[in-house]
Motif scaffolding. Structure first.
Motif, PDB file in Angstrom:
ATOM      1  N   ASN A   1     -12.147  -4.745  -5.887  1.00 13.51           N
ATOM      2  CA  ASN A   1     -11.082  -4.095  -6.640  1.00 13.51           C
ATOM      3  C   ASN A   1     -11.554  -3.749  -8.045  1.00 13.51           C
ATOM      4  O   ASN A   1     -11.336  -2.644  -8.534  1.00 13.51           O
TER       5      ASN A   1
ATOM      6  N   TYR B   1     -11.626  -0.043  -9.238  1.00 15.76           N
ATOM      7  CA  TYR B   1     -10.657   0.497 -10.205  1.00 15.76           C
ATOM      8  C   TYR B   1     -11.190   0.516 -11.641  1.00 15.76           C
ATOM      9  O   TYR B   1     -10.415   0.577 -12.579  1.00 15.76           O
TER      10      TYR B   1
ATOM     11  N   ASP C   1     -12.150  -6.932 -15.748  1.00 17.67           N
ATOM     12  CA  ASP C   1     -12.776  -5.600 -15.783  1.00 17.67           C
ATOM     13  C   ASP C   1     -12.187  -4.782 -16.918  1.00 17.67           C
ATOM     14  O   ASP C   1     -11.204  -5.181 -17.539  1.00 17.67           O
TER      15      ASP C   1
ATOM     16  N   SER D   1      -5.610   5.305  -4.025  1.00 19.30           N
ATOM     17  CA  SER D   1      -6.164   4.091  -3.442  1.00 19.30           C
ATOM     18  C   SER D   1      -6.619   4.368  -2.017  1.00 19.30           C
ATOM     19  O   SER D   1      -7.670   3.898  -1.580  1.00 19.30           O
TER      20      SER D   1
ATOM     21  N   THR E   1      -6.407  -0.326   1.684  1.00 24.33           N
ATOM     22  CA  THR E   1      -5.256  -0.440   2.580  1.00 24.33           C
ATOM     23  C   THR E   1      -4.074  -1.102   1.869  1.00 24.33           C
ATOM     24  O   THR E   1      -2.959  -1.095   2.372  1.00 24.33           O
TER      25      THR E   1
ATOM     26  N   GLY F   1      -5.721  -6.199   0.654  1.00 27.85           N
ATOM     27  CA  GLY F   1      -6.735  -7.108   0.093  1.00 27.85           C
ATOM     28  C   GLY F   1      -6.146  -8.240  -0.735  1.00 27.85           C
ATOM     29  O   GLY F   1      -6.454  -9.414  -0.516  1.00 27.85           O
ATOM     30  N   LEU F   2      -5.298  -7.909  -1.702  1.00 26.66           N
ATOM     31  CA  LEU F   2      -4.758  -8.948  -2.590  1.00 26.66           C
ATOM     32  C   LEU F   2      -3.851  -9.923  -1.832  1.00 26.66           C
ATOM     33  O   LEU F   2      -3.858 -11.129  -2.099  1.00 26.66           O
TER      34      LEU F   2
HETATM   35  N1  LIG Z   1      -8.851  -4.660 -10.846  1.00 28.50           N
HETATM   36  C1  LIG Z   1      -7.839  -3.787 -10.643  1.00 28.50           C
HETATM   37  N2  LIG Z   1      -7.632  -2.793 -11.559  1.00 28.50           N
HETATM   38  C2  LIG Z   1      -6.606  -1.934 -11.377  1.00 28.50           C
HETATM   39  N3  LIG Z   1      -5.769  -1.924 -10.329  1.00 28.50           N
HETATM   40  C3  LIG Z   1      -5.988  -2.876  -9.390  1.00 28.50           C
HETATM   41  C4  LIG Z   1      -6.990  -3.873  -9.501  1.00 28.50           C
HETATM   42  N4  LIG Z   1      -6.910  -4.707  -8.420  1.00 28.50           N
HETATM   43  C5  LIG Z   1      -5.903  -4.243  -7.675  1.00 28.50           C
HETATM   44  N5  LIG Z   1      -5.342  -3.150  -8.226  1.00 28.50           N
HETATM   45  C6  LIG Z   1      -4.140  -2.401  -7.735  1.00 28.50           C
HETATM   46  O1  LIG Z   1      -3.538  -3.238  -6.777  1.00 28.50           O
HETATM   47  C7  LIG Z   1      -3.395  -2.573  -5.552  1.00 28.50           C
HETATM   48  C8  LIG Z   1      -3.509  -3.562  -4.434  1.00 28.50           C
HETATM   49  O2  LIG Z   1      -4.833  -4.073  -4.351  1.00 28.50           O
HETATM   50  P1  LIG Z   1      -5.357  -4.522  -2.967  1.00 28.50           P
HETATM   51  O3  LIG Z   1      -6.704  -5.099  -3.159  1.00 28.50           O
HETATM   52  O4  LIG Z   1      -4.357  -5.379  -2.331  1.00 28.50           O
HETATM   53  O5  LIG Z   1      -5.444  -3.153  -2.182  1.00 28.50           O
HETATM   54  P2  LIG Z   1      -6.499  -2.061  -2.190  1.00 28.50           P
HETATM   55  O6  LIG Z   1      -7.585  -2.445  -3.074  1.00 28.50           O
HETATM   56  O7  LIG Z   1      -5.787  -0.835  -2.491  1.00 28.50           O
HETATM   57  O8  LIG Z   1      -6.972  -2.052  -0.683  1.00 28.50           O
HETATM   58  P3  LIG Z   1      -7.939  -3.102   0.046  1.00 28.50           P
HETATM   59  O9  LIG Z   1      -7.142  -3.642   1.149  1.00 28.50           O
HETATM   60  O10 LIG Z   1      -9.060  -2.264   0.546  1.00 28.50           O
HETATM   61  O11 LIG Z   1      -8.346  -4.080  -0.973  1.00 28.50           O
HETATM   62  C9  LIG Z   1      -4.457  -1.557  -5.566  1.00 28.50           C
HETATM   63  O12 LIG Z   1      -4.138  -0.479  -4.773  1.00 28.50           O
HETATM   64  C10 LIG Z   1      -4.526  -1.164  -7.023  1.00 28.50           C
HETATM   65  O13 LIG Z   1      -3.585  -0.169  -7.285  1.00 28.50           O
END
Ligand SMILES: Nc1ncnc2c1ncn2[C@@H]1O[C@H](COP(=O)(O)OP(=O)(O)OP(=O)(O)O)[C@@H](O)[C@H]1O
Ligand SMILES: [Mg+2]
Length: 567
Positions: free
Chosen positions: A468, A472, A496, A521, A527, A530-531
């Motif tokens: 992430n 981002y 970051d 995204s 998707t 991840g979080l």
């Molecule tokens: N370090 C970050 N800086 C800015 N926005 C972030 C950061 N980490 C997460 N986000 C925001 O949180 C959302 C959810 O993150 P998450 O990791 O759950 O999903 P994703 O990264 O979009 O997909 P993936 O399932 O591939 O990780 C992201 O779409 C993004 O908008």
């Protein structure tokens, strides 16, 4: 006693009078027998006097001898009845006509009562003289007076004695009754510790015994009732649901703390009643019972969602009020909405790649297959989309297993520093590709950041967060990974200098499929799961994950894990 006394005195008087009359008559007859021969042809005074002189009777006060015309011939009281005077008393007049009679009269001067009796002396049926006897009745009346006094005295004594007796008797009867009355009054005031000593075996004693029994029973029953009431109160007070009872006038007769907390009183002023009525639209109809049995209302007030179940409060089939059970279903409502949203999201996320695959495959079938370069490019897109779908499905499966606690954790003592180092070395290429400066700082700790954890899963968490950060953060940005101890927890922070997350999105960032900028995204292959997965894994290890971020400045993700405390 008075009645008996009066009767007694009267019959005694009658007896004495009759007796006296009889006595006088006898005497008169006797005298007339003796004196008869001295009357004819004229009364001979001397002989009569001689005869009478020898005649003494204590009952008779005066003896008067009269001739046939009623003139005194001789009397024992010359002052009163001088010889030669003519008497005109009714008895004497009667006697001149040949019959004897008597009368009682009072002396005008001395007030003495006398009995007067006149008896004719007859010869050959002709009145030749009259015997007139006068007897004082004072002795009789004084005797009667004595009797009267005795009766009176006896009555007074009897009255006094009865008075005392009845007073004493009534005391023994009314005393205990008064006591019972007094104690009953105390009981009415709510003091049930009333006991009366039982002193006798009679009706009063039984009453007292019964009273004591009544008090104990009453006390027991009241205790039971108040116990029940206490229980009910405790239940009502500690209930999570709000309970409000209204009487038939619509006034609140009971409200529990939960209900007080749920009702937005301020909105309608301080009047709870009108608040309730307006909020749940309570109308007269609700109080009419019968068909209006149970009614359910759901109202939204700002963020809160309240559900009220209304039921008529009945007693003997008559509606006496309304019971309202209010539930705060905000949370359930939110969960329900989240579930719906989740299903919609899953469908949407899966449909997007499917549409792409479908359209590319159709284009290929429609002839693009002939052109090798396009065919290859299209097939690659199809392949990528299929990969994406697989990723989504895998992520969902993983989440579902985490939800259902179906994951078999391979937990072992893990050096977090080493795991981080491995993850960083794997991800470094991506950072380098974006010209980002990726650093790793470990603050030395004597326990060596050991945690009891699943290696693969922990790697997955760090990879998600780090990817992430890289994803981002624009080219040339900085990413710092720090390892430290904080509040007895291992703290991993990944900071970051990327685009950051708007404040309004922060609270929802861990929700499934939640992404700040969906299209962007998704273009990056995200998707939005991840979080969520990272959070589930960290929490399953007894840790927690916190995100702080500022839009346009950067994001800081902190992961806390419990360390293995070295023995
Ligand atoms: N370090 C970050 N800086 C800015 N926005 C972030 C950061 N980490 C997460 N986000 C925001 O949180 C959302 C959810 O993150 P998450 O990791 O759950 O999903 P994703 O990264 O979009 O997909 P993936 O399932 O591939 O990780 C992201 O779409 C993004 O908008
Ligand atoms: Mg991600």
């Amino acid at each position: 006693m008075e009645v008996v006394g009066a009767y007694l005195v009267q019959s005694l008087e009658k007896y004495h009078v009759e007796n006296l009359v009889q006595n006088l008559d006898n005497q008169a007859q006797l005298i007339s027998g003796f004196t008869e021969r001295y009357f004819y042809p004229i009364p001979r005074r001397q002989e009569i006097e001689n005869l009478i002189q020898g005649f003494a009777n204590p009952d008779i006060s005066h003896i008067v001898i009269l001739d046939e015309k009623g003139s005194v011939v001789f009397s024992t009281d010359e002052d009163k009845f001088a010889s030669g005077t003519k008497l005109f008393t009714p008895e004497v007049t009667q006697a001149t006509f040949g019959s004897s009679s008597n009368d009682i009269r009072q002396d005008a001067e001395t007030n003495e009562r006398f009995m007067y009796l006149a008896r004719p002396v007859k010869s050959n049926g002709k009145v030749i003289g009259i015997i007139y006897l006068i007897a004082s009745m004072e002795k009789i009346y004084s005797t009667l007076g004595n009797v009267k006094t005795i009766v009176l005295m006896a009555t007074v004594i009897a009255l006094i004695v009865t008075g005392f007796l009845s007073f004493a008797l009534s005391k023994t009867i009314t005393g205990p009754i008064q006591e019972v009355t007094k104690k009953a009054a105390l009981m009415a005031q709510g003091d049930f510790d009333q006991k009366i000593p039982v002193k006798s075996d009679d009706e009063i004693g039984k009453l007292t015994e019964m009273f004591n029994f009544l008090t104990t029973r009453l006390k027991e029953t009241l205790e039971q009732i108040s116990d029940e009431k206490g229980k009910m109160e405790a239940i009502l007070t500690n209930m999570a649901d709000g309970v409000v009872a209204l009487n038939s006038q619509g006034e609140i007769i009971h409200i529990n703390p939960a209900a007080m907390k749920m009702l937005p009183i301020d909105e309608f002023g301080n009047n709870l009643q009108s608040t309730l009525e307006k909020l749940f639209k309570i109308s007269r109809v609700d109080f009419e019972g019968e068909d209006s049995d149970v009614k359910e209302t759901i109202v939204k007030r700002g963020d809160a969602v309240l559900k009220a179940v209304m039921a008529p409060l009945k007693r003997d089939a008559r509606v006496i009020g309304l019971i309202l059970v209010i539930q705060d279903i905000t949370k359930e409502n939110r969960l329900e909405n989240m579930r719906k949203e989740f299903v919609a999201n899953v469908s949407h996320e899966l449909r997007t790649p499917l549409t792409t695959i479908k359209s590319y495959a159709e284009t290929l079938l429609e002839g693009a297959l002939e052109e090798a370069s396009i065919a290859r490019q299209f097939t690659e897109v199809i392949n990528n989309e299929a990969d994406r779908m697989t990723r989504i499905v895998n992520d969902l499966l993983e989440l579902s297993r985490l939800d259902n606690k179906e994951i078999r954790w391979k937990k072992e003592p893990l050096n977090i520093a080493r795991v981080l180092k491995d993850v960083i070395s794997k991800m470094e290429v991506n950072a380098v590709r974006k010209n980002q400066k990726l650093t790793f700082n470990v603050v030395p700790d004597r326990n060596g950041f050991e945690s009891f954890a699943d290696r693969d899963k922990m790697e997955q968490v760090f990879q998600n967060i780090l990817s992430n950060a890289i994803k981002y953060t624009p080219e040339g940005g900085r990413i710092d990974v720090d390892l430290d101890m904080k509040d007895d927890m291992i703290e991993v922070t990944i900071t970051d200098t990327g685009i950051g997350i708007p404040e309004k999105d922060l609270p929802r960032i861990f929700e499934r499929f939640y992404r700040v900028d969906k299209t962007r995204s998704r273009e990056m292959g995200g998707t939005g799961l991840g979080l969520s997965i990272a959070k589930e894994i960290v929490e399953a290890h007894g840790g927690k994950i916190v995100i702080e971020s500022r839009q346009g400045e950067g994001t800081k993700v902190s992961i806390f894990l419990p360390p293995i405390i070295a023995a």
